[in-house]
Design a protein around this motif. Structure first.
Motif, short mmCIF file in Angstrom:
data_model
loop_
_atom_site.label_atom_id
_atom_site.label_comp_id
_atom_site.label_asym_id
_atom_site.label_seq_id
_atom_site.Cartn_x
_atom_site.Cartn_y
_atom_site.Cartn_z
N GLY A 1 -12.20 2.05 -8.99
CA GLY A 1 -11.35 3.24 -8.92
C GLY A 1 -11.93 4.35 -9.76
O GLY A 1 -12.34 4.14 -10.91
N GLU A 2 -11.95 5.56 -9.21
CA GLU A 2 -12.55 6.70 -9.90
C GLU A 2 -11.86 7.02 -11.22
O GLU A 2 -12.50 7.45 -12.18
N ASN B 1 -4.93 3.55 2.61
CA ASN B 1 -6.22 3.65 3.28
C ASN B 1 -7.34 3.03 2.45
O ASN B 1 -8.29 2.45 2.99
N HIS B 2 -7.24 3.16 1.13
CA HIS B 2 -8.24 2.54 0.27
C HIS B 2 -8.12 1.02 0.31
O HIS B 2 -9.14 0.31 0.30
N GLY C 1 0.81 -1.21 0.00
CA GLY C 1 0.00 0.00 0.00
C GLY C 1 0.85 1.26 0.00
O GLY C 1 1.88 1.32 0.67
N ARG C 2 0.41 2.28 -0.74
CA ARG C 2 1.12 3.56 -0.79
C ARG C 2 0.55 4.48 0.27
O ARG C 2 -0.63 4.83 0.24
N ALA C 3 1.41 4.90 1.21
CA ALA C 3 0.95 5.71 2.33
C ALA C 3 0.86 7.19 1.99
O ALA C 3 0.02 7.91 2.53
N PRO D 1 -5.72 -0.76 -10.57
CA PRO D 1 -5.36 -1.30 -9.26
C PRO D 1 -5.62 -0.25 -8.18
O PRO D 1 -5.51 0.96 -8.44
N ILE D 2 -5.90 -0.69 -6.99
CA ILE D 2 -6.07 0.21 -5.84
C ILE D 2 -4.72 0.30 -5.14
O ILE D 2 -4.18 -0.70 -4.67
#
Length: 647
Positions: free
Chosen positions: A586-587, A627-628, A45-47, A622-623
């Motif tokens: 994803g938007e 947090n997502h 995950g990217r913080a 991809p997400i």
């Protein structure tokens, strides 16, 4: 069907943070002398706003433990060795986040040296045999007019105007000068490979940077860095990639991967170009496994990585027979194959049923040894037992897949609530690896009390071209009955509770989940992750439009219909849906635009179907944001808990 190997015994909690904060290795590359392997490590995950990754190095023979080369304050990626194996070139946005430049760092230690300040950033690089030259690939720098338009927001986008292809450029390490040869015109450069005898570069180009058009008609070229001479080798196969030079008695050859003709669906094949004649030939025709990567080996014959059922294999080309033969079988998953200059040492990212992804390396014919340990915390988990499944479809076709039992349970404890998770692609597969990720993954649900079925229906990789091409213009048909056959067998075996069935998936798997609930009410809950509801709309608006049209069978501009894609689109069956559906997307998804989810949501709302509709801002297909990912993992478990109730 045989039981898996459950080696872990510590019953630690598998929470969302453990998944999102775990680290994975990527892009391993062996030094030319075969002594070292460099690789990139990043958290799942990217913080923050920008990705962060770190460059590592490890001794292939285990004489020195893996160590960091960079501190991990920026996105450090794409390591490439200098010819003398003493330093590594890599890309990083440490100077300006979001704009990537070329750097070099000495293996012995010290600070990284910035080599470029190209305003538009560097997209790729290749150190050349000449120690003073590096080939780089980058779009043109913005002009004064470009900067004025951007600053004043006078930036209307007109199709076909101000196209900025990535071009081949040469960096002189002695002077720092970057020159742009007059090569390939305005074609977009996507890949380079230098002939092993310090000869010309092979270049793969597209007519445009647009991914819905560029891969359809790629071309091959040669470029001599010394003289500047170029040669056009003509068209390559659709989605050509993975260039590899090799030499035979008759002269030099250039091999590459591309979609098996004649259509746009059907998995990759290895193609060979005899440079003296220009002849192209398919070197993997008739094989019942699928090549996924091709790797150049000095002046020797190339190696290839093949998806082989639930396993992965390394093959070497036999230059006399022009066929590939296995030299190493990897039980489970392997990707990112890399090889030393002599071809005797290889490395790859590997994973088995209860071991996370790590870099493994060693001499052929193996075995390979783990030389990284990027997520040691995952070794303390008692995972669900993972079994290999082998069965036949209703028409007799041989199929495989995986079953994960709830953690701490055996078959005798069943029947269990069963969630079927369908893989993406459809040109993908489930290998026998640790099934844990930010998306709704097998072990994420198994450690929460679910049995999880991971099928490999027709259309995926690992069983040859005929198996993969069978879904062209036919998605949701035979692949759907393949899934039902597997589910029914698990019910019959006492593993699955017929009254507590769920289904889900991401991308193509999201399509299958949406398709499933329009065909049957057997499932008590479904998850549609970045899924397709309308193939015609996807062909018109998705970034891979021609490929989606090949899967869906038609496009909306082919007259008034009826269209083939309408019969294969979940939206056409929305009035029949009674199953509760969780829709997540994803938007900013350019692969499967969020309009696909919006269409399905509006249809379910129209027919009063219980559902949740969740859109993640800023996310593409991809997400990535931590947090997502945490929300998605928790929300997925809660959704199936609500409707299935894990034991």
């Amino acid at each position: 069907m045989g039981p898996g190997d459950e080696r872990s015994t510590v019953d630690d909690v598998v929470n969302a943070e453990l998944v999102a904060d775990s680290c994975v290795p990527a892009d391993p590359v062996l030094s030319p002398d075969g002594r070292w392997v460099a690789f990139v490590v990043a958290a799942v995950g990217r913080a923050g706003e920008f990705p962060v990754s770190t460059l590592w190095i490890s001794a292939v023979d285990g004489s020195a433990p893996a160590r960091k080369l960079t501190v991990g304050s920026a996105e450090d990626s794409a390591p490439r060795w200098a010819p003398d194996s003493e330093s590594i070139f890599f890309l990083s946005d440490r100077a300006e986040r979001g704009t990537v430049q070329l750097h070099r760092i000495r293996v012995a230690g010290g600070e990284a040296e910035a080599l470029t300040k190209w305003k538009s950033g560097i997209s790729d690089h290749l150190p050349l045999a000449d120690p003073e030259l590096v080939a780089i690939v980058a779009p043109d720098e913005p002009t004064d007019e470009d900067e004025r338009r951007a600053n004043e927001k006078d930036d209307a986008w007109v199709w076909g105007e101000r196209v900025r292809p990535s071009r081949l450029r040469l960096l002189d390490l002695g002077t720092g000068e970057i020159r742009t040869p007059a090569a390939f015109g305005d074609r977009h450069v996507v890949e380079l490979a230098q002939r092993p005898d310090d000869g010309p570069l092979a270049a793969l180009t597209w007519a445009t940077p647009e991914v819905n058009l560029g891969p359809i008609e790629p071309r091959l070229h040669l470029f001599d860095p010394e003289s500047g001479a170029t040669r056009d080798l003509g068209p390559a196969g659709v989605e050509a990639c993975s260039l590899a030079w090799w030499h035979a008695a008759g002269g030099w050859h250039l091999a590459y991967l591309a979609v098996t003709p004649p259509g746009l669906v059907g998995g990759y094949a290895v193609f060979d170009v005899t440079l003296s004649t220009g002849e192209h030939r398919n070197l993997t025709a008739g094989m019942n496994i699928c090549p996924t990567e091709l790797v150049q080996v000095g002046s020797g014959v190339p190696l290839a990585l093949f998806a082989d059922g639930l396993d992965t294999a390394v093959h070497r080309l036999d230059p006399a027979a022009l066929r590939f033969g296995e030299v190493l079988c990897v039980k489970g998953f392997a990707k990112s194959l890399t090889v030393s200059r002599r071809g005797d040492v290889v490395a790859a990212v590997m994973s088995t049923c209860h071991e996370p992804k790590d870099v493994h390396a060693g001499s052929l014919p193996g075995p390979l040894t783990r030389v990284s340990d990027t997520s040691p915390e995952l070794r303390g988990i008692r995972w669900g037992v993972q079994e290999r499944l082998s069965y036949r479809a209703s028409d007799g076709l041989a199929l495989d897949g995986l079953l994960i039992l709830p953690a701490g349970k055996s078959r005798e404890d069943g029947p269990f609530p069963l969630v079927t998770l369908v893989h993406g692609g459809p040109d993908d597969r489930y290998a026998d690896q640790l099934m844990l990720g930010w998306y709704p993954s097998g072990q994420w649900l198994a450690t929460a009390g679910y049995a999880v079925f991971l099928p490999n229906p027709r259309g995926g990789l690992g069983h040859g071209h005929a198996f993969a091409v069978s879904v062209a213009g036919a998605v949701g048909t035979d692949e759907w009955t393949d899934l039902l056959t597997g589910i029914d067998l698990l019910i019959e075996d006492g593993v699955a509770d017929a009254d507590r069935l769920g289904i889900g998936g991401w991308s193509h798997g999201g399509f299958v989940a949406a398709w499933a609930v329009g065909q049957t009410d057997r499932f008590k809950a479904a998850l549609m992750g970045a899924g397709i509801s309308d193939w015609g709309m996807l062909a018109a608006a998705g970034e891979l439009g021609p490929f989606e049209a090949a899967l869906g069978g038609s496009t909306g501009w082919e007259g008034t219909g009826p269209h083939r894609h309408d019969t294969l689109s979940p939206i056409s069956f929305a009035s029949k849906i009674r199953t509760p559906v969780l829709i997540v997307h994803g938007e900013c998804d350019t692969n499967v635009p969020v309009s696909q989810a919006e269409f399905f949501h509006r249809a379910l709302r129209r027919f009063g179907v219980e559902h949740e509709y969740v859109v993640y801002p800023r996310e593409n297909h991809p997400i990535r944001e931590r947090n997502h990912q945490l929300d998605l993992l928790r929300r997925t478990r809660a959704w199936f808990d609500r409707w299935l109730g894990a034991t």
